[in-house]
Write a protein that holds these residues in place. Structure first.
Motif, PDB file in Angstrom:
ATOM      1  N   SER A  36       1.114   5.386   2.245  1.00  0.00           N
ATOM      2  CA  SER A  36       2.417   6.050   2.258  1.00  0.00           C
ATOM      3  C   SER A  36       2.970   6.103   0.838  1.00  0.00           C
ATOM      4  O   SER A  36       2.920   5.103   0.121  1.00  0.00           O
ATOM      5  CB  SER A  36       3.415   5.302   3.155  1.00  0.00           C
ATOM      6  OG  SER A  36       2.969   5.242   4.492  1.00  0.00           O
ATOM      7  N   GLU A  63       3.012   9.634   4.928  1.00  0.00           N
ATOM      8  CA  GLU A  63       3.441   8.576   5.834  1.00  0.00           C
ATOM      9  C   GLU A  63       2.266   8.073   6.666  1.00  0.00           C
ATOM     10  O   GLU A  63       1.707   8.813   7.468  1.00  0.00           O
ATOM     11  CB  GLU A  63       4.543   9.131   6.750  1.00  0.00           C
ATOM     12  CG  GLU A  63       5.344   8.095   7.498  1.00  0.00           C
ATOM     13  CD  GLU A  63       6.490   8.746   8.254  1.00  0.00           C
ATOM     14  OE1 GLU A  63       6.590   8.513   9.483  1.00  0.00           O
ATOM     15  OE2 GLU A  63       7.270   9.501   7.629  1.00  0.00           O
ATOM     16  N   ASN A  64       1.855   6.817   6.406  1.00  0.00           N
ATOM     17  CA  ASN A  64       0.800   6.146   7.173  1.00  0.00           C
ATOM     18  C   ASN A  64      -0.469   6.994   7.298  1.00  0.00           C
ATOM     19  O   ASN A  64      -1.041   7.139   8.383  1.00  0.00           O
ATOM     20  CB  ASN A  64       1.309   5.758   8.565  1.00  0.00           C
ATOM     21  CG  ASN A  64       2.413   4.723   8.500  1.00  0.00           C
ATOM     22  OD1 ASN A  64       2.353   3.799   7.691  1.00  0.00           O
ATOM     23  ND2 ASN A  64       3.424   4.875   9.337  1.00  0.00           N
TER      24      ASN A  64
END
Length: 305
Positions: A24, A8-9
């Motif tokens: 991601s 995630e990110n």
């Protein structure tokens, strides 16, 4: 179904240079996920972060539900990693090396022999236990490298260029091994060999300049486009655009086109429709180079249609 890898990110900076920027993605159980990109795209950095070798500047990594930052030991136990250069000791015997790797993964002494035997069986090394690693062929050394990655029976396996430098027969053997491993684990496969991705992977990710620029299923990219050659005049494009099931017509050359289909019509339907509308069909075939085309487009900064 919970993802085995959840990214995630994810970002990584080296001073002012951004090697990975906001990446991601997920890896699902039983999936072989292709990880592509030109040299310097950030693939190795991303894999090093996932494996816990390198810290992320920001973002989140979960391995089989465990946060890599909050619970690093539990998370890393779920992961097996084969780097591009296998971490082998050429002077050790195969059994000796795999036993050492098992102890590194904190497999109990009473279970080491069983773990080694299982890893050797899965990797086709059952007869190689007493052989010195440095005397093995490159293909068998790759098998030993994969065996150390799965010695602790991980649910997640990361393979970085596992067929690099192998001859065609060895490549086929390693590919069959990878397919077998996917029956029990999710696999993130990094390679520069596009036919390998097409033959092995369920989905593909393409990284460019640290950013994820494409994500999609490999099979769809091969099925929803066809190449057509017609022996007619300048009305070719208008004829093709009116065919049922054709979403896009892309001219490639004189009377040559790439058709994007809607997923509900087969190449046979398109051929029949062309003939019914008076077109003279010279050739119609699947777009086998589709993944190569996508890779070139996204890494050259163009947009996928």
């Amino acid at each position: 179904m919970a993802a085995l890898i959840h990214i995630e990110n994810l970002s990584r900076h080296y001073g002012d240079y951004c090697a990975v920027a906001g990446v991601s993605f997920d890896l699902q159980p039983g999936e072989i996920l292709g990880f592509l990109g030109p040299n310097g795209a950030g693939k190795s950095t991303t894999m090093q972060i996932i494996s816990g070798v390198l810290a992320a500047s920001s973002g989140r990594v979960q391995l089989d539900g465990y946060d890599l930052h909050a619970e690093p030991i539990k998370a890393k136990r779920r992961l097996g990693y084969l780097p591009e250069v296998p971490p082998l000791y050429p002077d050790m015997q195969v059994d000796e090396y795999l036993s050492y790797c098992a102890r590194l993964h904190r497999i109990t002494r009473s279970e080491v022999a069983q773990a080694v035997a299982r890893a050797k069986e899965r990797c086709g090394l059952s007869a190689m236990g007493a052989r010195v690693i440095g005397n093995l062929s490159k293909g068998y050394q790759q098998r030993v490298g994969i065996a150390q990655a799965i010695i602790h029976n991980p649910r997640i396996i990361i393979l970085d260029e596992p067929t690099s430098g192998l001859d065609p027969n060895q490549v086929q053997e390693i590919r069959r091994l990878i397919q077998g491993l996917a029956e029990e684990s999710g696999i993130l496969l990094s390679t520069h060999i596009l036919p390998e991705v097409q033959s092995l992977c369920d989905r593909v990710l393409i990284l460019h300049q640290g950013r994820l620029v494409y994500a999609g299923p490999v099979s769809q990219q091969q099925q929803d486009r066809v190449l057509v050659s017609l022996a007619t005049d300048n009305s070719d494009t208008r004829l093709l655009e009116t065919l049922p099931g054709v979403r896009q017509v892309e001219p490639l050359g004189p009377q040559q086109y790439r058709l994007t289909l809607d997923g509900h019509h087969s190449p046979a339907d398109i051929a029949e429709a062309i003939v019914k509308q008076g077109g003279r069909l010279a050739e119609l075939r699947s777009d086998q180079d589709d993944l190569e085309r996508i890779f070139s487009q996204v890494t050259l900064g163009e947009q996928i249609q």
